[in-house]
Design a protein around this motif. Structure first.
Motif, short mmCIF file in Angstrom:
data_model
loop_
_atom_site.label_atom_id
_atom_site.label_comp_id
_atom_site.label_asym_id
_atom_site.label_seq_id
_atom_site.Cartn_x
_atom_site.Cartn_y
_atom_site.Cartn_z
N ALA A 7 0.73 -1.28 -0.04
CA ALA A 7 -0.05 -0.08 0.03
C ALA A 7 0.76 1.18 -0.04
O ALA A 7 0.72 2.31 -0.85
CB ALA A 7 -1.01 -0.15 1.08
N LEU A 8 1.80 1.23 0.82
CA LEU A 8 2.66 2.43 0.73
C LEU A 8 3.52 2.73 -0.56
O LEU A 8 3.62 3.64 -1.05
CB LEU A 8 3.96 2.22 1.84
N PHE A 9 4.05 1.64 -0.99
CA PHE A 9 4.68 1.71 -2.49
C PHE A 9 3.55 2.19 -3.64
O PHE A 9 3.89 3.21 -4.28
CB PHE A 9 5.25 0.43 -2.87
N ASN A 10 2.19 1.51 -3.51
CA ASN A 10 1.56 2.09 -4.46
C ASN A 10 1.26 3.62 -4.19
O ASN A 10 0.95 4.38 -5.49
CB ASN A 10 0.06 1.25 -4.19
N ALA A 11 1.08 4.09 -3.14
CA ALA A 11 0.89 5.50 -2.85
C ALA A 11 1.86 6.31 -3.41
O ALA A 11 1.91 7.38 -4.03
CB ALA A 11 0.57 5.61 -1.46
N LEU A 12 3.10 5.83 -3.10
CA LEU A 12 4.26 6.43 -3.47
C LEU A 12 4.56 6.46 -5.13
O LEU A 12 4.86 7.68 -5.78
CB LEU A 12 5.57 5.98 -2.97
N PHE A 13 4.34 5.32 -5.58
CA PHE A 13 4.25 5.05 -7.12
C PHE A 13 3.38 6.30 -7.84
O PHE A 13 3.93 7.01 -8.69
CB PHE A 13 3.80 3.76 -7.57
N PHE A 14 2.24 6.24 -7.36
CA PHE A 14 1.12 7.07 -8.09
C PHE A 14 1.53 8.67 -7.78
O PHE A 14 1.35 9.51 -8.83
CB PHE A 14 -0.30 6.76 -7.71
N SER A 15 1.93 8.80 -6.59
CA SER A 15 2.13 10.21 -6.38
C SER A 15 3.45 10.96 -7.00
O SER A 15 3.49 11.84 -7.64
CB SER A 15 2.38 10.37 -4.97
N VAL A 16 4.41 9.93 -7.03
CA VAL A 16 5.74 10.24 -7.54
C VAL A 16 5.67 10.28 -9.40
O VAL A 16 6.04 11.04 -9.90
CB VAL A 16 6.83 9.19 -7.42
N THR A 17 4.86 9.38 -9.66
CA THR A 17 4.49 9.37 -11.06
C THR A 17 3.53 10.71 -11.55
O THR A 17 3.82 11.49 -12.53
CB THR A 17 3.61 8.18 -11.55
N ALA A 18 2.62 10.98 -10.61
CA ALA A 18 1.88 12.12 -10.96
C ALA A 18 2.61 13.46 -11.06
O ALA A 18 2.74 14.35 -11.91
CB ALA A 18 0.78 12.49 -9.96
#
Length: 252
Positions: A7-18
């Protein structure tokens, strides 16, 4: 713990990508090489986050088989991971991707400027010819083309017919075609919010196929190399064995 780290990685992935996409728009007025380097930096950051947060590392075998200069990398596609990793591995990679992805706000504009080659999967022969022409121009500039022969993601152990795009591209460009297997789907499953299981992801690079193979032989050799090695990797990692081959009469 795995669920929490995922869950932490998913949140970081989408925020960093955006954030990467929004800030990257400032590079659109500049030459494509600047956007490519910028996107490659994003890919390396994502792989680092995946290793640190989820404990998923990368193991590459057969790197000595990768030719220098322009090449068609025909890679197994089990996970979104596969769309990231080649940006970090190759010096000047360009992906062949489905046209729908270019409609994603901000990301699509950045991908177009980056030089991504889009293909309309419903466009038939006309769309295929356009893809071959655009990808051929990319190869002529000295870049590497990354294409997923199946045209979509498959689950570990699943097998579907290969699409004609890689064969048409190989015939038109004369560039070497390098088969690549992976077990990425065991660690990063299908779906944006899938659980990320710790352990190594293996990317196995195999020798380039002999040039000048007839269409049917090229498809058969490519599928045999990729699916056999993928099956070996998946089974060795505790995943399901490969399903029986599916015959696609359109490649004949």
């Amino acid at each position: 713990m795995t669920a929490l780290r995922s869950a932490l990685f998913n949140a970081l992935f989408f925020s960093v990508t955006a954030m990467t996409c929004v800030l990257g728009l400032a590079l659109v007025p500049f030459p494509r090489r600047y956007v490519r380097r910028y996107v490659q930096g994003w890919a390396r950051l994502i792989l680092w986050l995946l290793r640190v947060v989820c404990g998923i590392g990368l193991r590459v075998t057969g790197w000595e088989h990768m030719p220098k200069g322009p090449v068609v990398v025909a890679a197994k596609h089990q996970s979104a991971y596969d769309t990231v990793v080649w940006l970090a591995l190759l010096p000047d990679p360009v992906y062949v991707l489905k046209q729908e992805l270019l409609r994603i706000p901000t990301w699509g504009r950045l991908a177009r400027h980056y030089g991504a080659v889009a293909v309309d999967r419903k466009g038939g022969a006309t769309a295929l010819k356009r893809m071959v022409r655009e990808a051929g121009a990319v190869l002529a500039e000295g870049h590497q083309i990354v294409i997923f022969p199946e045209g979509t993601r498959t689950m570990p152990g699943q097998r579907i017919p290969y699409q004609p795009g890689v064969v048409a591209l190989a015939a038109a460009s004369g560039a070497p075609v390098v088969p690549v297997a992976t077990d990425s789907g065991l660690r990063w499953g299908r779906g944006a919010l899938s659980r990320k299981l710790p352990g190594p992801i293996t990317v196995a690079i195999m020798p380039a196929l002999p040039p000048g193979l007839p269409r049917v032989q090229l498809v058969a050799a490519l599928e045999e190399a990729i699916e056999r090695e993928t099956d070996r990797l998946v089974v060795a990692a505790g995943g399901p064995a490969l399903s029986p081959p599916l015959v696609d009469k359109s490649v004949g």
